[in-house]
Motif scaffolding. Structure first.
Motif, PDB file in Angstrom:
ATOM      1  N   GLU A  23       2.367   2.288  -0.292  1.00 38.61           N
ATOM      2  CA  GLU A  23       2.752   0.883  -0.409  1.00 38.61           C
ATOM      3  C   GLU A  23       1.536   0.010  -0.687  1.00 38.61           C
ATOM      4  N   GLU A  24       0.440   0.257   0.030  1.00 37.35           N
ATOM      5  CA  GLU A  24      -0.772  -0.542  -0.157  1.00 37.35           C
ATOM      6  C   GLU A  24      -1.342  -0.352  -1.562  1.00 37.35           C
ATOM      7  N   ILE A  25      -1.381   0.893  -2.024  1.00 37.09           N
ATOM      8  CA  ILE A  25      -1.973   1.173  -3.332  1.00 37.09           C
ATOM      9  C   ILE A  25      -1.168   0.515  -4.447  1.00 37.09           C
ATOM     10  N   LYS A  26       0.150   0.707  -4.425  1.00 37.74           N
ATOM     11  CA  LYS A  26       0.996   0.150  -5.483  1.00 37.74           C
ATOM     12  C   LYS A  26       1.037  -1.371  -5.436  1.00 37.74           C
ATOM     13  N   GLU A  27       0.744  -1.927  -4.275  1.00 37.15           N
ATOM     14  CA  GLU A  27       0.800  -3.377  -4.133  1.00 37.15           C
ATOM     15  C   GLU A  27      -0.375  -4.071  -4.796  1.00 37.15           C
ATOM     16  N   ILE A  28      -1.508  -3.358  -4.926  1.00 40.65           N
ATOM     17  CA  ILE A  28      -2.686  -4.024  -5.491  1.00 40.65           C
ATOM     18  C   ILE A  28      -3.113  -3.447  -6.840  1.00 40.65           C
ATOM     19  N   ILE A  29      -3.036  -2.125  -7.030  1.00 39.98           N
ATOM     20  CA  ILE A  29      -3.530  -1.520  -8.270  1.00 39.98           C
ATOM     21  C   ILE A  29      -2.381  -1.386  -9.257  1.00 39.98           C
ATOM     22  N   PRO A  30      -2.444  -2.079 -10.382  1.00 44.43           N
ATOM     23  CA  PRO A  30      -1.339  -2.020 -11.353  1.00 44.43           C
ATOM     24  C   PRO A  30      -1.239  -0.644 -12.007  1.00 44.43           C
ATOM     25  N   GLY A  31      -0.019  -0.126 -12.092  1.00 48.44           N
ATOM     26  CA  GLY A  31       0.224   1.137 -12.779  1.00 48.44           C
ATOM     27  C   GLY A  31      -0.215   2.372 -12.031  1.00 48.44           C
ATOM     28  N   ALA A  32      -0.521   2.255 -10.750  1.00 43.62           N
ATOM     29  CA  ALA A  32      -0.993   3.415  -9.994  1.00 43.62           C
ATOM     30  C   ALA A  32       0.150   4.379  -9.705  1.00 43.62           C
ATOM     31  N   ILE A  33      -0.163   5.681  -9.744  1.00 42.74           N
ATOM     32  CA  ILE A  33       0.782   6.735  -9.386  1.00 42.74           C
ATOM     33  C   ILE A  33       0.343   7.314  -8.047  1.00 42.74           C
ATOM     34  N   VAL A  34       1.271   7.440  -7.125  1.00 39.86           N
ATOM     35  CA  VAL A  34       0.937   7.938  -5.791  1.00 39.86           C
ATOM     36  C   VAL A  34       1.831   9.129  -5.468  1.00 39.86           C
ATOM     37  N   HIS A  35       1.210  10.256  -5.142  1.00 38.69           N
ATOM     38  CA  HIS A  35       1.931  11.446  -4.703  1.00 38.69           C
ATOM     39  C   HIS A  35       1.716  11.605  -3.198  1.00 38.69           C
ATOM     40  N   VAL A  36       2.789  11.614  -2.449  1.00 33.58           N
ATOM     41  CA  VAL A  36       2.706  11.843  -1.008  1.00 33.58           C
ATOM     42  C   VAL A  36       2.926  13.330  -0.758  1.00 33.58           C
ATOM     43  N   ILE A  37       1.906  13.998  -0.261  1.00 38.02           N
ATOM     44  CA  ILE A  37       1.948  15.444  -0.045  1.00 38.02           C
ATOM     45  C   ILE A  37       2.306  15.708   1.415  1.00 38.02           C
ATOM     46  N   CYS A  53      -7.659  10.585  -7.179  1.00 37.36           N
ATOM     47  CA  CYS A  53      -8.234  10.181  -5.897  1.00 37.36           C
ATOM     48  C   CYS A  53      -7.398  10.790  -4.776  1.00 37.36           C
ATOM     49  N   CYS A  54      -8.047  11.507  -3.881  1.00 40.33           N
ATOM     50  CA  CYS A  54      -7.365  12.144  -2.758  1.00 40.33           C
ATOM     51  C   CYS A  54      -7.654  11.358  -1.482  1.00 40.33           C
ATOM     52  N   VAL A  55      -6.609  10.994  -0.782  1.00 41.26           N
ATOM     53  CA  VAL A  55      -6.735  10.225   0.454  1.00 41.26           C
ATOM     54  C   VAL A  55      -6.185  11.065   1.599  1.00 41.26           C
ATOM     55  N   MET A  56      -7.034  11.395   2.552  1.00 35.67           N
ATOM     56  CA  MET A  56      -6.597  12.167   3.710  1.00 35.67           C
ATOM     57  C   MET A  56      -6.453  11.218   4.894  1.00 35.67           C
ATOM     58  N   VAL A  57      -5.253  11.135   5.444  1.00 35.31           N
ATOM     59  CA  VAL A  57      -4.934  10.109   6.437  1.00 35.31           C
ATOM     60  C   VAL A  57      -4.213  10.735   7.627  1.00 35.31           C
ATOM     61  N   PRO A  58      -4.135  10.008   8.736  1.00 33.98           N
ATOM     62  CA  PRO A  58      -3.295  10.473   9.853  1.00 33.98           C
ATOM     63  C   PRO A  58      -1.828  10.511   9.432  1.00 33.98           C
ATOM     64  N   PRO A  59      -1.018  11.328  10.081  1.00 33.75           N
ATOM     65  CA  PRO A  59       0.397  11.444   9.688  1.00 33.75           C
ATOM     66  C   PRO A  59       1.138  10.112   9.702  1.00 33.75           C
ATOM     67  N   SER A  60       0.736   9.208  10.580  1.00 31.56           N
ATOM     68  CA  SER A  60       1.443   7.931  10.695  1.00 31.56           C
ATOM     69  C   SER A  60       1.187   6.997   9.519  1.00 31.56           C
ATOM     70  N   LEU A  61       0.191   7.303   8.675  1.00 34.78           N
ATOM     71  CA  LEU A  61      -0.164   6.400   7.575  1.00 34.78           C
ATOM     72  C   LEU A  61       0.230   6.935   6.204  1.00 34.78           C
ATOM     73  N   THR A  62       0.929   8.054   6.147  1.00 32.09           N
ATOM     74  CA  THR A  62       1.294   8.610   4.841  1.00 32.09           C
ATOM     75  C   THR A  62       2.260   7.705   4.082  1.00 32.09           C
ATOM     76  N   LYS A  63       3.038   6.893   4.783  1.00 34.48           N
ATOM     77  CA  LYS A  63       3.949   5.959   4.117  1.00 34.48           C
ATOM     78  C   LYS A  63       3.271   4.630   3.801  1.00 34.48           C
ATOM     79  N   LYS A  64       2.287   4.266   4.615  1.00 39.81           N
ATOM     80  CA  LYS A  64       1.615   2.982   4.413  1.00 39.81           C
ATOM     81  C   LYS A  64       0.738   2.999   3.170  1.00 39.81           C
TER      82      LYS A  64
END
Length: 488
Positions: free
Chosen positions: A338-352, A324-335
């Motif tokens: 945190e949101e994904i890992k907080e709700i979806i168990p075992g999720a892997i998140v790559h910040v590009i 899943c690719c999420v395109m966000v404003p620069p200010s939300l790349t850190k948020k």
């Protein structure tokens, strides 16, 4: 339109034609349909073109379009007289066109002929003329009266009565025009509507009071006098509107009856009921739609819902892992991580943060055999990162050509880039307006180091003034012949 005679000659061997003198040559086009608007003083001002359907050679059609665009009085309608090798034009009447008032688009006629339609803005916008191609012009009229200009809700069972009353009161008239009888059968009509908004309101009100227009249910609409604004209307009739909408629209997900996605129960942080129902509804809808919009105020949990939607959509398809690719404003790349890992168990998140990171990940994934993910894998990418591109550098240098001396020569056409010093509008031999530009070669100190698409303090230097080719190129460390070579 009583003065124009459309049936002076209507024989099989005498096709209707339009003739014009353009660029020192007569151009004849075959005409399949033509409508004009007669002027008050036709002796001095010829009728004005409303619409035409023509065909002919490319040069003929271009000449016709040019004449219509500039506004011409030299258009002629007539018929062809069959000769030994071609048809000669016989004029029937003269007509004109208004400058900048027409839309032109290609069409295919019933016999397969490629043709060009030229339509006046008044016909396209249905401001005064209504063009009907069906057997029910009353329905076309009903839709026009229900549009923004009049805003009248005409019930389908009223349309015939309204049509007849408008004709009776001279608000509506049929317009005579030419149409090829071999191509256009009955049902192709042109109507002229001479009525303003308050006249339409008064006529419909009169017909209702006279009982000629009947409502499906008994009532005279007295309660509408008590409505003073939209809020009071919504308050008084909200139940009726809900009942009508419920009968006509079947929701994808009904929160009063349907359960939320069962996968949400495994989340580390429980979703709020509204978030869960919205996420479930959109995940269901994505089975039939390709996109959606979530609109909400701050702190409604849009980030959480989007992550839940992606998870529910893939879980509904039986996929435990997914990309899943999420395109966000620069200010939300850190948020987002945190949101994904907080709700979806075992999720892997790559910040590009750099396109280089995404390219490296993609290349490694290709080399490993395009392995399908076994866990939810998200890529959070700033849209500024994806928008980034390689730098532009000049593709030309100041050169000394023995013929034209110094200049910036285009790599495509070989001509020196020119600077426009002044422009002047003149008439050519055929009477058409042309723009004459006074140009010179760009000087050494005018090219500069920045790319300019338009003139500013310094003249434009992005594209060649002669052929339009780019005078700049992208500077990249490596150039690849194809995507396959890049991904290897």
């Amino acid at each position: 339109m009583n003065q124009v005679q459309w049936d002076l000659v209507n024989e099989k061997d005498s096709p209707k034609m339009i003739d014009i003198y353009m660029d020192q040559a007569w151009q004849d086009a075959y005409c399949y349909s033509l409508a004009v608007e007669e002027t008050e003083n036709e002796a001095q001002v010829p009728p004005n073109l409303l619409f035409a359907i023509i065909s002919g050679s490319d040069s003929t059609l271009e000449a016709m379009k040019a004449a219509v665009d500039i506004g011409s009085n030299g258009l002629y309608f007539g018929h062809g007289v069959k000769g030994l090798s071609q048809f000669s034009f016989e004029k029937e009447f003269q007509f004109s066109s208004e400058k900048g008032k027409y839309e032109k688009f290609p069409i295919t006629l019933a016999n397969g002929t490629k043709a060009l339609a030229i339509v006046h803005d008044k016909v396209l916008s249905n401001e005064e003329y209504i063009l009907s191609f069906g057997d029910d012009p009353a329905e076309n009229l009903r839709q026009i009266l229900g549009g923004g200009q009049y805003g009248l809700h005409i019930l389908p069972e009223w349309k015939d009565c309204v049509y007849q009353e408008l004709v009776l009161h001279n608000y509506l008239e049929r317009v005579d025009f030419y149409k090829d009888p071999g191509l256009f059968q009955e049902g192709f009509t042109l109507l002229r509507l001479r009525m303003v908004e308050h006249e339409a309101d008064a006529l419909i009100s009169k017909l209702i009071k006279a009982g000629k227009l009947q409502f499906p249910k008994h009532g005279k609409g007295e309660n509408l006098h008590d409505v003073v604004d939209l809020n009071s209307y919504m308050t008084n009739y909200v139940d009726d509107m809900i009942e009508k909408i419920s009968a006509q629209v079947m929701p994808t997900h009904n929160p009063m009856e349907d359960e939320v996605s069962e996968h949400f129960s495994s989340y580390k942080r429980e979703l709020f009921p509204v978030q869960a129902h919205v996420s479930t509804a959109i995940a269901k809808r994505l089975k039939h739609e390709d996109n959606f919009i979530i609109q909400g105020e701050m702190s409604t949990g849009k980030t959480t819902m989007l992550a839940a939607i992606a998870d529910a959509y893939h879980k509904n398809k039986g996929q435990k892992g997914y990309f899943c690719c999420v395109m966000v404003p620069p200010s939300l790349t850190k948020k987002w991580p945190e949101e994904i890992k907080e709700i979806i168990p075992g999720a892997i998140v790559h910040v590009i943060t750099k396109t280089e990171s995404l390219i490296r990940y993609h290349s490694e994934w290709i080399r490993s055999g395009r392995v399908k993910p076994v866990r939810p894998t998200f890529f959070a990418i700033s849209f500024t990162t994806m928008r980034g591109d390689s730098a532009y550098v000049p593709a030309v240098n100041l050169q000394d050509n023995k013929i034209n001396k110094f200049g910036y020569y285009c790599p495509d056409c070989g001509q020196p880039h020119q600077v426009v010093e002044s422009t002047d509008t003149q008439l050519n031999e055929s009477g058409s307006e042309v723009i004459v530009k006074v140009k010179r070669d760009m000087a050494e100190n005018e090219f500069g180091t920045s790319r300019r698409v338009a003139d500013s303090k310094m003249p434009a230097n992005a594209f060649c003034s002669e052929c339009g080719g780019s005078l700049w190129t992208k500077s990249v460390p490596n150039r690849y012949a194809s995507f396959r070579e890049w991904a290897a």
